[in-house]
Design an enzyme around this catalytic site. Structure first.
Site, mmCIF file in Angstrom:
data_model
loop_
_atom_site.group_PDB
_atom_site.id
_atom_site.type_symbol
_atom_site.label_atom_id
_atom_site.label_comp_id
_atom_site.label_asym_id
_atom_site.label_seq_id
_atom_site.Cartn_x
_atom_site.Cartn_y
_atom_site.Cartn_z
ATOM 1 N N CYS A 174 30.469 66.178 62.262
ATOM 2 C CA CYS A 174 31.190 66.716 61.120
ATOM 3 C C CYS A 174 30.245 66.808 59.931
ATOM 4 O O CYS A 174 29.474 65.892 59.649
ATOM 5 C CB CYS A 174 32.403 65.891 60.725
ATOM 6 N N ARG A 186 26.231 70.032 62.488
ATOM 7 C CA ARG A 186 26.941 68.766 62.715
ATOM 8 C C ARG A 186 28.311 68.982 63.346
ATOM 9 O O ARG A 186 29.001 68.022 63.690
ATOM 10 C CB ARG A 186 27.094 68.003 61.411
ATOM 11 N N TRP A 233 33.785 68.547 64.054
ATOM 12 C CA TRP A 233 33.520 68.330 65.477
ATOM 13 C C TRP A 233 34.721 67.524 65.957
ATOM 14 O O TRP A 233 34.870 66.359 65.593
ATOM 15 C CB TRP A 233 32.215 67.556 65.662
ATOM 16 N N ASN A 262 34.572 61.980 58.352
ATOM 17 C CA ASN A 262 33.717 61.990 59.533
ATOM 18 C C ASN A 262 33.858 60.618 60.170
ATOM 19 O O ASN A 262 33.677 59.610 59.485
ATOM 20 C CB ASN A 262 32.258 62.248 59.112
ATOM 21 N N GLY A 263 34.207 60.563 61.448
ATOM 22 C CA GLY A 263 34.347 59.263 62.114
ATOM 23 C C GLY A 263 35.646 59.190 62.887
ATOM 24 O O GLY A 263 36.298 60.206 63.137
ATOM 25 N N GLU A 282 14.269 66.059 80.755
ATOM 26 C CA GLU A 282 14.391 66.653 79.422
ATOM 27 C C GLU A 282 14.498 68.187 79.535
ATOM 28 O O GLU A 282 15.275 68.811 78.816
ATOM 29 C CB GLU A 282 13.195 66.228 78.559
ATOM 30 N N LYS A 333 17.654 70.393 78.126
ATOM 31 C CA LYS A 333 17.531 71.543 77.215
ATOM 32 C C LYS A 333 18.299 72.738 77.776
ATOM 33 O O LYS A 333 19.030 73.403 77.062
ATOM 34 C CB LYS A 333 16.061 71.952 77.010
ATOM 35 N N GLU A 378 22.115 72.208 77.611
ATOM 36 C CA GLU A 378 22.654 72.206 76.255
ATOM 37 C C GLU A 378 22.848 73.602 75.693
ATOM 38 O O GLU A 378 23.854 73.859 75.041
ATOM 39 C CB GLU A 378 21.691 71.466 75.306
ATOM 40 N N HIS A 415 16.589 62.552 99.654
ATOM 41 C CA HIS A 415 17.643 61.552 99.872
ATOM 42 C C HIS A 415 19.017 62.073 99.480
ATOM 43 O O HIS A 415 19.947 61.284 99.318
ATOM 44 C CB HIS A 415 17.321 60.271 99.092
ATOM 45 N N LYS A 457 24.613 67.719 66.135
ATOM 46 C CA LYS A 457 23.238 67.232 66.020
ATOM 47 C C LYS A 457 23.185 65.710 65.914
ATOM 48 O O LYS A 457 22.295 65.075 66.448
ATOM 49 C CB LYS A 457 22.599 67.872 64.778
HETATM 50 O O1 M6R Z 1 19.310 61.485 66.767
HETATM 51 P P1 M6R Z 1 19.077 60.915 68.126
HETATM 52 O O2 M6R Z 1 17.693 61.084 68.615
HETATM 53 O O3 M6R Z 1 19.520 59.475 68.213
HETATM 54 O O4 M6R Z 1 20.039 61.735 69.075
HETATM 55 C C1 M6R Z 1 20.169 61.387 70.421
HETATM 56 C C2 M6R Z 1 20.853 62.480 71.203
HETATM 57 O O5 M6R Z 1 22.150 62.695 70.714
HETATM 58 C C3 M6R Z 1 20.078 63.800 71.137
HETATM 59 O O6 M6R Z 1 18.768 63.644 71.604
HETATM 60 C C4 M6R Z 1 20.780 64.879 71.945
HETATM 61 O O7 M6R Z 1 20.691 64.591 73.302
HETATM 62 C C5 M6R Z 1 20.171 66.229 71.592
HETATM 63 N N1 M6R Z 1 21.204 67.201 71.524
HETATM 64 C C6 M6R Z 1 19.107 66.647 72.531
HETATM 65 O O8 M6R Z 1 18.711 67.965 72.410
#
Ligand code: M6R
Length: 607
Positions: A2, A27, A74, A100-101, A480, A484, A487, A503, A602
C-alpha cells in the site's frame, strides 16, 4: 504494501498527492483513492485500479483543498472493489483514514461497534479502525488516536484527518513504514521516501509506536502514552532524478542496465588490494575466532542472493552456514546465540518477515548485520550494523540491480569474515577482488546483447512453462531466473538443482517444456551437460546460459546466450543478467505490466 501520501500546504493538494501516489504505485495497485479537506468537510474520491484511473476521475470531478491524503491499495481484507478502496470514513464523515497493514482483532472490534449501532460499508479492517477512532473522538485527536491504538492488535501505519481540524493531519506507525517532512510552510507524509524527494531530502523516519501531529512547517512527535519525543530529521542522499525512468520504457530495463555502475558503487572503498569491511562490520580477532555459525536470512530475490553467499561462506569462513527464508527462520529452532553471526538481507529493509526474524536473532544474542539498500529502513535501525548496497532507489517491483548489489556485498562479507578468521588464502582474496572490479565492464558488455536475448525470448512466447536448472551457485541463479520470469510474465517456471532433475521433474519433460540451463564453464560443467543430454533425449527445447568460447554447448541447446568468462565463484554476477533480460523481453512481448506485476508489491510489510 500500500502506498500512502499526505500533504498540507499552499499547493493544490490533489496534484501533490496524486504525484506522490504515482511514485508509490509499486507498493500496490488494486485501487486508489484520495480525501481532500476544504476546511469544513472532507470529500473522498476513489476507484478500482491504478492511479491513472483516479486521475481521470479527478479530472472529471475535481476536489480542491490544501490538506489531503491518498492511498494505493494492495488488498488484504476484502476484495478489490470501490467500497474497499481507501480512504475510509466513519458514517458521519468526522474522521477519515488511510492504512497500510493488518488489524488482527478487526472482527471482534467490528462486532462490538456494530453492537453500538455503527454501520459498515466495506469489508475492510481499516473501516473498523476509523469507526473506532470516531467513537473515541471528543475534540482531542491525539487522545482518540492513542485510545484506539491501545485497542488495535496487528500492524498499522495510519494517516488520519479530522474534519473539524483542517490545519493538521496525524500519522501513526506500528509496523509498516512512514516517513515525514515539514519544509517551510508545508507538511508531508509518505510510505516511502521516494515520494518526498521532489520536495525535500530532510526526512523523519517514524519509529514503531509513534504518533505524529503535522501542521504547516511543523512536526510534533509522541509515543503511544502521549509523551513528547524528539523530532529526528535525517538527510537522505538520494535525489528525485534517481526515481525517473528517463528514456527507458520500464524501470526494470533501466535497472537491469544500471547494474555495472551499481556493482562499482557497491565495491567502492571496500576493495583495495583485498577486502576491508572494517568500517561497516568490525570485529576483534577474538570475536572472529569465537563465532561458530553464520545465518543468512531473507525472502524472495534476497534469499536467492543469500543462497549464493551461503556457498561462498562455506568455502571461505569455516563456519557452520545456514541459509533460511525469514518466514521459516522466525519460527525455527536452530541455535542462534552469541557465537552466531546473523545476517538479514533485504532490499527495502521493511519486509515484515525479515524484521521478525531479526528480532528473534537479537533476542538470542547473535551478532546481527543488515544488508540493505535503505540505510534508514526499519531493518537497519533494528539491527544497528548495516552493509549498504548503494544501488540507488529501485522502483521496478521485480528486483534486479539490488540483487547485483546483494551479490557484491555478500561476497565481500564472506571474504571479510573468512579473512578475519584466518581461513581465506591471500591468493584467493586477490584473485577474487581483482576480478570483482573487472566485472562491471563485463556486465556492461552483456546488457548490449539485449536485442539478441529478445530474439531468443520470441521463440518461447507461446509456452506454458519452463524448467530452470543449474548446479552449485548456478542452482541459485536458476531459481532467481525462474522467479523473475514468474513475477513479470506469469508463466509457470520451476527451478531445481540440475542433479535433482532425474529424481522427479524429468517426468514433465517433452517438446512443450523448455529447459533453461545455467551452465557456465565451472567445476560442474560436465555434470550439467549430462543433465542436458537427458533433457534433449526427451525432446525438451534447451536455452543455455553458457560461457563465451564454449563450442560444445550448441550441440545440446536450441538457443545459447553467452556470458564472459570469470572466476568460478563469481559466475552468478554474469549469468543472472541474461536471465533478467530474458524474463523482461518475454514479458514485454506478451504485453505484461512489467513494473507493476499483478498481485505483487515492492515492499511486503505484512506477514
Ligand atoms: O525488500 P526485500 O529484499 O526484503 O524483499 C524480499 C522479497 O519480497 C523480494 O525480493 C521479492 O521477491 C521481489 N519481488 C523479487 O523480485
Amino acid at each position: 504494501m500500500c502506498g500512502i501520501m499526505g500533504y498540507l500546504g499552499p499547493e493544490e493538494v490533489s496534484g501533490v498527492v496524486i504525484g506522490g501516489l504515482e511514485c508509490l504505485e509499486y507498493r500496490g495497485y488494486d485501487s486508489a483513492g484520495i480525501a481532500v479537506s476544504d476546511g469544513r468537510k472532507i470529500a473522498i474520491s476513489k476507484c478500482v485500479g491504478s492511479v491513472a484511473n483516479l486521475k481521470a476521475q479527478m479530472a472529471e470531478h475535481p476536489l480542491s483543498g490544501r490538506l489531503g491524503i491518498g492511498h494505493t491499495r494492495w488488498a488484504t481484507h476484502g476484495g478489490v472493489t470501490r467500497e474497499n478502496a481507501h480512504p475510509h470514513a466513519d458514517p458521519q464523515g468526522r474522521v477519515v483514514l488511510i492504512h497500510n497493514g493488518i488489524i488482527e482483532n478487526f472482527y471482534e472490534l467490528r462486532e462490538e461497534l456494530k453492537g453500538q449501532g455503527v454501520h459498515f460499508s466495506s469489508e475492510t479492517d481499516t473501516e473498523v479502525a476509523v469507526c473506532l477512532m470516531a467513537t473515541l473522538y471528543d475534540g482531542d485527536p491525539l487522545a482518540a488516536i492513542r485510545k484506539a491504538c491501545a485497542r488495535l492488535r496487528g500492524a498499522f501505519a495510519f494517516v488520519i484527518l479530522f474534519a473539524d481540524v483542517p490545519d493538521h493531519f496525524y500519522c501513526v506507525r506500528k509496523g509498516p513504514p512512514l516517513v515525514l517532512a515539514a519544509p517551510s510552510d508545508e507538511a508531508f507524509c509518505a510510505s516511502d521516501v521516494t515520494a518526498l524527494l521532489p520536495y525535500t531530502n530532510r526526512i523523519l523516519f517514524m519509529e514503531d509506536e509513534e504518533i505524529a501531529e503535522l501542521s504547516a512547517g511543523s512536526i510534533a512527535l509522541y509515543d503511544f502514552d502521549g509523551a513528547p519525543k524528539d523530532v529526528r530529521l535525517s538527510t537522505v542522499e538520494w535525489d528525485a532524478s534517481m526515481t525517473s525512468k528517463g528514456i527507458y520504457p520500464h524501470f526494470m530495463l533501466k535497472e537491469i542496465e544500471e547494474q555495472g555502475s551499481v556493482l562499482r558503487r557497491t565495491l567502492a572503498g571496500r576493495v583495495d588490494g583485498g577486502v576491508d569491511l572494517s568500517a561497516e562490520f568490525p570485529f576483534s580477532d577474538g570475536d572472529a575466532r569465537r563465532y561458530r555459525r553464520v545465518h543468512l536470512v531473507a525472502c524472495g530475490t534476497s534469499y536467492y542472493a543469500s543462497m549464493v553467499a551461503g556457498r561462498l561462506m562455506d568455502q571461505f569462513t569455516g563456519l557452520d552456514v545456514r541459509v533460511e527464508t525469514s518466514s521459516e527462520y522466525r519460527y525455527g529452532h536452530m541455535i542462534c546465540d552469541a557465537e552466531t553471526v546473523a545476517v538479514f538481507i533485504s532490499q527495502s529493509g521493511e519486509t515484515a518477515d525479515t524484521l521478525a526474524a531479526a528480532r528473534r536473532a537479537r533476542a538470542g544474542g547473535a551478532r546481527c548485520l543488515a544488508v540493505t539498500n535503505v540505510v534508514n529502513s526499519s531493518l537497519a535501525r533494528e539491527v544497528g550494523a548495516v552493509l549498504e548496497l548503494r544501488a540507488g532507489p529501485e522502483i521496478g517491483v521485480a528486483a534486479t540491480k539490488t540483487f547485483m548489489g546483494q551479490l557484491a556485498a555478500l561476497s565481500l562479507l564472506a571474504l571479510w569474515i573468512g579473512k578475519r578468521r584466518g581461513r581465506l588464502d591471500r591468493s584467493d582474496e586477490l584473485r577474487l577482488t581483482e576480478e570483482l572490479v573487472r566485472l562491471p565492464l563485463k556486465i556492461e558488455s552483456l546488457v548490449l546483447q539485449g536485442n539478441a536475448i529478445r530474439d531468443v525470448a520470441e521463440h518461447y512466447m507461446k509456452v506454458a512453462g519452463f524448467l530452470f536448472i543449474g548446479r552449485g551457485l548456478s542452482c541459485a541463479i536458476g531459481m532467481e531466473g525462474a522467479l523473475k520470469l514468474k513475477e513479470i510474465s506469469y508463466i509457470h517456471a520451476e527451478a531445481h538443482a540440475a542433479g535433482e532433475m532425474k529424481h522427479g521433474p524429468i517426468a514433465m519433460l517433452d517438446v512443450n517444456l523448455p529447459v533453461v540451463a545455467v551452465v557456465p564453464r565451472d567445476l560442474f560443467y560436465e555434470k550439467t551437460l549430462s543433465n542436458l543430454q537427458e533433457a534433449r533425449a526427451r525432446n525438451a527445447p534447451i536455452v543455455a546460459i553458457a560461457t563465451e568460447g564454449d563450442g560444445e554447448i550448441s550441440r545440446f541447446a536450441s538457443d545459447c546466450i553467452f556470458v564472459p568468462a570469470t572466476e568460478d565463484e563469481l559466475t552468478p554476477f554474469l549469468t543472472i543478467v541474461p536471465l533478467q533480460l530474458f524474463a523482461y523481453h518475454l514479458a514485454s512481448l506478451m504485453g505484461r505490466e512489467i513494473d507493476r506485476p499483478r498481485n505483487l508489491a515492492k515492499s511486503v510489510t505484512v506477514e
